[in-house]
Design a protein around this motif. Structure first.
Motif, short mmCIF file in Angstrom:
data_model
loop_
_atom_site.label_atom_id
_atom_site.label_comp_id
_atom_site.label_asym_id
_atom_site.label_seq_id
_atom_site.Cartn_x
_atom_site.Cartn_y
_atom_site.Cartn_z
N LEU A 143 0.81 -1.09 0.01
CA LEU A 143 0.03 -0.11 -0.11
C LEU A 143 0.78 1.35 -0.31
CD1 LEU A 143 -2.70 -1.08 2.86
CD2 LEU A 143 -2.67 -0.80 0.01
N PRO A 144 0.36 2.31 -0.87
CA PRO A 144 0.70 3.72 -0.47
C PRO A 144 1.15 4.16 0.81
CG PRO A 144 -0.35 4.29 -1.72
CD PRO A 144 -1.00 2.05 -1.34
N GLU A 145 2.12 5.15 1.45
CA GLU A 145 2.27 5.99 2.62
C GLU A 145 1.49 7.04 1.84
OE1 GLU A 145 6.35 6.41 2.97
OE2 GLU A 145 6.78 4.58 3.54
N ASN A 146 0.47 7.77 3.03
CA ASN A 146 -0.31 8.30 3.61
C ASN A 146 -1.58 8.24 2.35
OD1 ASN A 146 2.05 9.97 4.68
ND2 ASN A 146 3.14 10.45 2.87
N LYS A 147 -2.06 7.06 2.04
CA LYS A 147 -3.35 6.99 1.70
C LYS A 147 -3.73 6.01 2.29
CE LYS A 147 -2.63 9.03 -2.86
NZ LYS A 147 -3.73 9.34 -3.74
N GLU A 148 -5.12 6.56 2.38
CA GLU A 148 -6.16 6.15 3.33
C GLU A 148 -7.02 5.52 3.12
OE1 GLU A 148 -7.66 8.00 6.26
OE2 GLU A 148 -5.97 8.85 6.98
N TRP A 149 -7.49 3.95 2.39
CA TRP A 149 -8.97 3.38 2.13
C TRP A 149 -10.04 4.01 2.16
CZ3 TRP A 149 -8.90 -1.18 -0.39
CH2 TRP A 149 -6.40 -1.77 0.03
N LYS A 150 -10.64 4.64 1.16
CA LYS A 150 -11.90 5.21 1.42
C LYS A 150 -13.27 3.84 0.95
CE LYS A 150 -10.57 8.99 -0.90
NZ LYS A 150 -10.82 9.88 -2.05
N GLU A 151 -14.19 4.10 1.54
CA GLU A 151 -15.61 3.17 1.47
C GLU A 151 -16.76 3.31 0.50
OE1 GLU A 151 -18.12 1.57 4.65
OE2 GLU A 151 -16.97 2.39 5.55
N THR A 152 -17.24 2.71 -0.37
CA THR A 152 -18.01 3.06 -1.11
C THR A 152 -18.67 1.99 -1.52
OG1 THR A 152 -18.39 4.08 -3.66
CG2 THR A 152 -17.14 2.26 -3.44
N ASN A 153 -19.81 2.00 -2.06
CA ASN A 153 -20.95 0.90 -2.46
C ASN A 153 -21.56 1.04 -3.85
OD1 ASN A 153 -23.48 -1.05 -2.53
ND2 ASN A 153 -24.02 -1.50 -0.91
N ILE A 154 -21.00 -0.06 -4.79
CA ILE A 154 -21.05 -0.16 -6.07
C ILE A 154 -21.42 -1.58 -6.18
CG2 ILE A 154 -19.72 0.32 -8.55
CD1 ILE A 154 -17.43 1.70 -6.83
N PHE A 155 -22.54 -1.89 -7.24
CA PHE A 155 -23.24 -2.81 -7.38
C PHE A 155 -23.50 -4.08 -7.07
CE2 PHE A 155 -19.56 -1.75 -11.07
CZ PHE A 155 -21.08 -0.34 -12.10
N GLY A 156 -23.59 -3.13 -5.52
CA GLY A 156 -24.65 -4.00 -4.41
C GLY A 156 -23.08 -4.01 -3.31
N LEU A 157 -22.31 -3.88 -4.00
CA LEU A 157 -20.76 -4.59 -3.23
C LEU A 157 -19.97 -3.49 -2.34
CD1 LEU A 157 -18.26 -6.22 -6.18
CD2 LEU A 157 -19.58 -7.23 -3.96
N ASN A 158 -20.24 -4.01 -1.22
CA ASN A 158 -19.48 -2.78 -0.16
C ASN A 158 -17.76 -3.46 -0.30
OD1 ASN A 158 -21.81 -1.75 0.81
ND2 ASN A 158 -21.88 -3.36 2.06
N ILE A 159 -17.55 -2.38 -0.60
CA ILE A 159 -15.81 -2.25 -0.65
C ILE A 159 -15.04 -1.26 -0.34
CG2 ILE A 159 -15.99 -3.02 -3.10
CD1 ILE A 159 -14.93 -0.76 -4.57
N ASP A 160 -13.81 -1.25 -0.08
CA ASP A 160 -12.83 -0.19 0.31
C ASP A 160 -12.00 -0.29 -0.86
OD1 ASP A 160 -13.91 0.12 2.75
OD2 ASP A 160 -12.83 -1.24 3.77
N PHE A 161 -11.62 1.07 -1.66
CA PHE A 161 -10.27 1.66 -2.79
C PHE A 161 -9.54 2.37 -1.69
CE2 PHE A 161 -14.02 4.88 -3.33
CZ PHE A 161 -13.47 5.65 -4.36
N ILE A 162 -8.85 2.10 -2.88
CA ILE A 162 -7.37 3.48 -2.98
C ILE A 162 -7.00 3.72 -4.53
CG2 ILE A 162 -4.84 4.34 -2.33
CD1 ILE A 162 -4.83 2.54 0.38
N VAL A 163 -6.87 4.74 -4.77
CA VAL A 163 -6.48 5.02 -5.95
C VAL A 163 -5.57 5.67 -5.80
CG1 VAL A 163 -6.90 6.88 -8.39
CG2 VAL A 163 -8.95 5.74 -7.25
N HIS A 164 -4.04 5.66 -6.01
CA HIS A 164 -2.66 5.98 -6.35
C HIS A 164 -2.01 6.13 -7.82
CE1 HIS A 164 1.41 6.84 -5.13
NE2 HIS A 164 1.21 6.47 -5.23
#
Length: 237
Positions: A143-164
Motif C-alpha cells: 500500500l502507498p504511504e499517506n493513503k487511506e482506504w475509502k469506502e463505497t457501495n457499487i453494484f451492491g458491493l461494499n468495498i474499500d478502495f485506494i486510487v494512487h
C-alpha cells in the motif's frame, strides 16, 4: 494456504485431441500443451498456447476452467457450464507451473469496455517478459504511504478502495487497490466493473499474478489512457 497446493496432481493431456475439439470454436489458437490439475474437490483444465512476440516480448496464453469434480460425475455438461473462477492463489500456482520461459511475469487483463468479449466461465492468464514491461511492477500489492482506504457501495458491493496515480515516462499510471468489506475475494467481473466505475472505461488494466501479492486486497495496474495492449483484449472472461 499455498503450501498445501500439490504439484504432483498434474496430468498432461493429449494436445492433438484438444486441438481437434477446439475446431468447433473458430479463431481458437493451436494449443501447445493441455493439462489437468486436481486439487481438493476441483479439476482444473488448462490449455497453453504460444502467441509469439508481442509488445512485452514472448507471450504465453493460458485458458483455465475450474470444474467441481462431484458435479462433473453427476452431469458433466452442467459442470462445465457452471465452472468457477480459480482463486488468486490457484492462479499463482498455475502460472508458476506453466509459465516458465525466460524472465517471466504472469498477468490478467482488464480491457477497456469497447474491447470486452465475455466468454462465460473461462479465465485467462498471460505470461510475458518482465524486462520488456515498461512500467514499475515490483511489490505492487504494498500500500502507498499517506493513503487511506475509502469506502463505497457499487453494484451492491461494499468495498474499500485506494486510487494512487503517478507519472511515468509513458504517461500516468494508476494503482487501483480494492478489497471487499466482507473479506471475500473479488472475482474478475467485479474487478472489471469496479475499474470502470472508479476510472475512465477507456483504460486498460492488468493484475500481476505472483506469489508475493497474495494478500487481503487486489491491485490493478491501470495503464495510461491511449496505451493499448496487442494481446488479451478480445478473449477475456
Amino acid at each position: 494456504m499455498m503450501e498445501s497446493l500439490n504439484y504432483s496432481a498434474w496430468e498432461r493431456l493429449d494436445s492433438d485431441i484438444v486441438n481437434h475439439a477446439n475446431q468447433l470454436f473458430p479463431g481458437t489458437k493451436v494449443v501447445d500443451e493441455a493439462w489437468r490439475w486436481d486439487y481438493q474437490t476441483s479439476t482444473f483444465l488448462i490449455q497453453s498456447s504460444s502467441w509469439g512476440m508481442h509488445c512485452f516480448g514472448s507471450t504465453i496464453h493460458l485458458s483455465v476452467k475450474k470444474v467441481d469434480i462431484r458435479q462433473m460425475l453427476q452431469n458433466s455438461v452442467k459442470a462445465f457450464n457452471d465452472s468457477q473462477e480459480p482463486t488468486y492463489a490457484e492462479k499463482v500456482h498455475i502460472a508458476e507451473k506453466l509459465i516458465t520461459h525466460s524472465d517471466p511475469i504472469a498477468m490478467e487483463v482488464f480491457p477497456d469496455e469497447k474491447n470486452l468479449v465475455d466468454h462465460a466461465n473461462l479465465y485467462h492468464i498471460w505470461g510475458v517478459q518482465k524486462s520488456l514491461f515498461p512500467f514499475w511492477i515490483d511489490q505492487v500489492a504494498i500500500l502507498p504511504e499517506n493513503k487511506e482506504w475509502k469506502e463505497t457501495n457499487i453494484f451492491g458491493l461494499n468495498i474499500d478502495f485506494i486510487v494512487h496515480s503517478f507519472k511515468q515516462p509513458k504517461g500516468k499510471l494508476t494503482y487501483l487497490y480494492l478489497k471487499r468489506k466482507d473479506g471475500k475475494e473479488l472475482c474478475w467481473r467485479e474487478k472489471q466493473k469496479l475499474k470502470n466505475a472508479l476510472l475512465p472505461e477507456s483504460i486498460n488494466a492488468i493484475e500481476i499474478i505472483v506469489r508475493s501479492n497474495i494478500c487481503s486486497h487486489s491491485c490493478l495496474l491501470c495503464l495510461p489512457i491511449g496505451f493499448s495492449l496487442d494481446f488479451g483484449l478480445h478473449i477475456c472472461p
